[in-house]
Design a protein around this motif. Structure first.
Motif, PDB file in Angstrom:
ATOM      1  N   ASP A  48     101.136  25.762  51.498  1.00 18.00           N
ATOM      2  CA  ASP A  48      99.860  25.052  51.433  1.00 18.00           C
ATOM      3  C   ASP A  48      99.330  25.061  49.998  1.00 18.00           C
ATOM      4  O   ASP A  48      99.321  26.101  49.339  1.00 18.00           O
ATOM      5  CB  ASP A  48      98.859  25.721  52.383  1.00 18.00           C
ATOM      6  CG  ASP A  48      97.761  24.759  52.841  1.00 18.00           C
ATOM      7  OD1 ASP A  48      97.008  24.247  51.985  1.00 18.00           O
ATOM      8  OD2 ASP A  48      97.665  24.527  54.060  1.00 18.00           O
ATOM      9  N   THR A  99      95.293  19.163  54.543  1.00 14.83           N
ATOM     10  CA  THR A  99      96.351  19.657  55.416  1.00 14.83           C
ATOM     11  C   THR A  99      96.620  18.809  56.657  1.00 14.83           C
ATOM     12  O   THR A  99      97.769  18.415  56.898  1.00 14.83           O
ATOM     13  CB  THR A  99      96.009  21.097  55.870  1.00 14.83           C
ATOM     14  OG1 THR A  99      95.763  21.870  54.709  1.00 14.83           O
ATOM     15  CG2 THR A  99      97.141  21.707  56.664  1.00 14.83           C
ATOM     16  N   ASN A 113      96.916  27.675  58.881  1.00 11.76           N
ATOM     17  CA  ASN A 113      95.781  26.906  58.374  1.00 11.76           C
ATOM     18  C   ASN A 113      94.932  26.498  59.567  1.00 11.76           C
ATOM     19  O   ASN A 113      95.460  26.055  60.591  1.00 11.76           O
ATOM     20  CB  ASN A 113      96.281  25.666  57.618  1.00 11.76           C
ATOM     21  CG  ASN A 113      95.157  24.908  56.927  1.00 11.76           C
ATOM     22  OD1 ASN A 113      94.177  24.519  57.567  1.00 11.76           O
ATOM     23  ND2 ASN A 113      95.280  24.713  55.633  1.00 11.76           N
ATOM     24  N   HIS A 163      96.550  28.691  48.613  1.00 12.57           N
ATOM     25  CA  HIS A 163      95.257  28.132  49.038  1.00 12.57           C
ATOM     26  C   HIS A 163      94.152  29.125  48.680  1.00 12.57           C
ATOM     27  O   HIS A 163      94.361  30.328  48.692  1.00 12.57           O
ATOM     28  CB  HIS A 163      95.296  27.900  50.551  1.00 12.57           C
ATOM     29  CG  HIS A 163      94.177  27.050  51.073  1.00 12.57           C
ATOM     30  ND1 HIS A 163      92.877  27.502  51.115  1.00 12.57           N
ATOM     31  CD2 HIS A 163      94.172  25.798  51.574  1.00 12.57           C
ATOM     32  CE1 HIS A 163      92.111  26.536  51.611  1.00 12.57           C
ATOM     33  NE2 HIS A 163      92.864  25.492  51.902  1.00 12.57           N
ATOM     34  N   HIS A 213      91.084  20.634  46.635  1.00 12.37           N
ATOM     35  CA  HIS A 213      91.782  19.444  47.141  1.00 12.37           C
ATOM     36  C   HIS A 213      90.947  18.797  48.239  1.00 12.37           C
ATOM     37  O   HIS A 213      89.941  19.344  48.660  1.00 12.37           O
ATOM     38  CB  HIS A 213      93.160  19.835  47.680  1.00 12.37           C
ATOM     39  CG  HIS A 213      93.107  20.906  48.728  1.00 12.37           C
ATOM     40  ND1 HIS A 213      93.133  22.249  48.406  1.00 12.37           N
ATOM     41  CD2 HIS A 213      92.992  20.852  50.067  1.00 12.37           C
ATOM     42  CE1 HIS A 213      93.050  22.964  49.519  1.00 12.37           C
ATOM     43  NE2 HIS A 213      92.957  22.147  50.542  1.00 12.37           N
TER      44      HIS A 213
END
Ligand SMILES: [Zn+2]
Length: 460
Positions: free
Chosen positions: A42, A82, A137, A194, A294
């Motif tokens: 990720d 994601t 996630n 992340h 992001h």
């Protein structure tokens, strides 16, 4: 149009079989892998890995693996965050089609995968593989629908401070694999790079060195993150340097776990006949265009992802062809021996390794969906990217470098107008239209999920 696309894909795969046999000199037919592993890191920027030119030694295991693999220098994701990015990888569809996206009119509503979508796991399940996923996630929580087709879906979406380590994720997946006899598909999604940045003890200070940190550690939580995301605070050059070094320590941790995964596959006697993929769902902004994190933009630092694939019987190569996650989907479907589901996009990546003419042909890639702000849709082709704001109906054209990064605004109208008009046409063709699509079924997350999102910095 959909039926034609599906037919075209089928023909391409038939043609490809002959090319591969000639290229590899294999007389026993292409070897079908018995273990297929997709390792997704990720928020892993391609350019922070040694294989892609990183200056710090962040990825010794990947670099070693890449020397025996197909390395794609210009691989793109289809979304900036994601859920839609992974949904495209697992479905071969663009975000507006699989609809596991944000509601374009509401920043706090997210849709799950459309019910009619066939996933990679379903394809593999039908091919006789057992299928397992280990994901960490919160946007991969089971209610978003990406568990479709997996026999085992081990979701461990802790908040930022208690997320499962890549090391533990790999150990869990290998433990499961040890109990399996037949062919298996594994999807691993690790969270190290992340936010928040808090490298494991044994790797912490590897790049920063000792001394008083100029930023809070762990970095990127709470109020500070809100300020960063809203551009209310831009760290100094010294602080940015330190933040990047901590990010790279996290990259190193994900790489270390990747090495453990390869070792485990070897000990299980599965590595020789395994197809192994290393990629990322999206990158990260480090003030390249003034922003951080992001889900906000469709610039190259977000869309350019690593893509390294080791396939049994396929010699190593480095390719400059523009490819994307729907191509990865088609490759994996072809490896299963199954037909591609109707309406899916992309081409088997092995075609480009086997055929220099196909590898040199220009390609276009559609990317869309942001977690914050107005809905954006972008198209990348050659040395240009067009990003359209679907709400304001304004589009911008950018110049790109060889890695589809470095977006610089094209301001000269004699260049911008013809390029922009052409890209706009291609965007419309790939997407069907330029409308904001209402997700078919929108899920409003429950209180506990919102808490976790808040801890990860997704919700103010
Ligand atoms: Zn992500």
């Amino acid at each position: 149009v959909r039926a034609l696309r599906a037919d075209h894909t089928a023909w391409a795969l038939v043609a490809f079989g002959g090319v591969l046999l000639a290229a590899t000199g294999c007389h026993h037919g292409p070897s079908k892998p018995t273990t297929v592993v997709v390792y997704v890191v990720d928020t892993q920027r391609a350019d922070h890995l040694g294989t892609y030119g990183a200056t710090r030694p962040t990825s010794p295991h990947l670099d070693d693996f890449a020397a025996k693999s197909l390395v794609f220098d210009r691989a793109l994701t289809h979304a900036s965050w994601t859920l839609p990015a992974v949904a495209s990888l697992l479905s071969g569809l663009y975000p507006a089609e699989h609809r596991a996206t944000r509601d374009p009119r509401d920043e706090y509503r997210y849709s799950h995968l459309a019910p009619e979508v066939t996933t990679l796991a379903t394809v593999y399940h039908d091919a006789g593989f057992t299928t397992g996923a280990w994901v960490d996630n919160v946007f991969l929580a089971p209610e978003f629908g990406l568990k479709r087709g997996f026999d085992v879906y081990d979701y461990s979406g802790g908040d930022g401070s208690e997320e499962r380590s890549a090391h533990a994720t790999v150990a869990a997946a290998l433990g499961w694999l040890g109990t399996q006899r037949g062919p298996a598909l594994l999807y691993l999604h690790v969270m190290e790079p992340h936010l928040p940045y808090m490298p494991p003890e044994h790797l912490r200070l590897r790049f920063t060195g000792p001394g008083e940190p100029p930023v809070p550690v762990p970095f990127g939580m709470g109020e500070l993150l809100g300020k960063l995301m809203n551009r209310l605070w831009v760290p100094s050059a010294e602080q940015q340097d330190y933040i990047l070094k901590m990010y790279d320590e996290e990259v190193l941790a994900a790489d270390e776990a990747f090495g453990e995964l390869l070792d485990g596959l070897e000990h299980a006697g599965r590595l020789d006949r395994a197809a192994v993929v290393f990629t990322a769902d999206h990158g990260e902004e480090f003030w390249d265009h003034g922003g951080f994190e992001h889900g906000h933009t469709l610039f190259g630092e977000i869309l350019h992802v690593p893509l390294v694939i080791r396939l049994p019987g396929v010699p190593p190569a480095r390719l400059a062809t523009q490819v994307s996650h729907v191509d990865l989907f088609q490759t994996l479907v072809a490896l299963s021996g199954q037909q591609a589901p109707a309406g899916t996009h992309g081409e088997d990546l092995r075609i480009f390794a086997a055929d220099p003419v196909r590898a040199a042909a220009p390609r276009v890639t559609l990317s869309e969906d942001c977690l914050y702000g107005p809905p954006l849709a972008g198209i990348t082709a050659g040395s240009y990217r067009l990003v359209a704001n679907l709400q304001t109906r304004v589009a911008q054209v950018y110049h790109l470098d060889d890695h589809a990064q470095g977006d610089t605004l094209v301001t000269d109208p004699t260049e911008r107008e013809p390029v922009g008009n052409d890209l706009m046409k291609q965007l419309k063709t790939l997407r069907g239209d330029l409308e904001m699509h209402q997700p078919a079924e929108t899920t409003l997350l429950d209180g506990e999920k919102v808490q976790k999102l808040r801890a990860l910095g997704y919700v103010d």
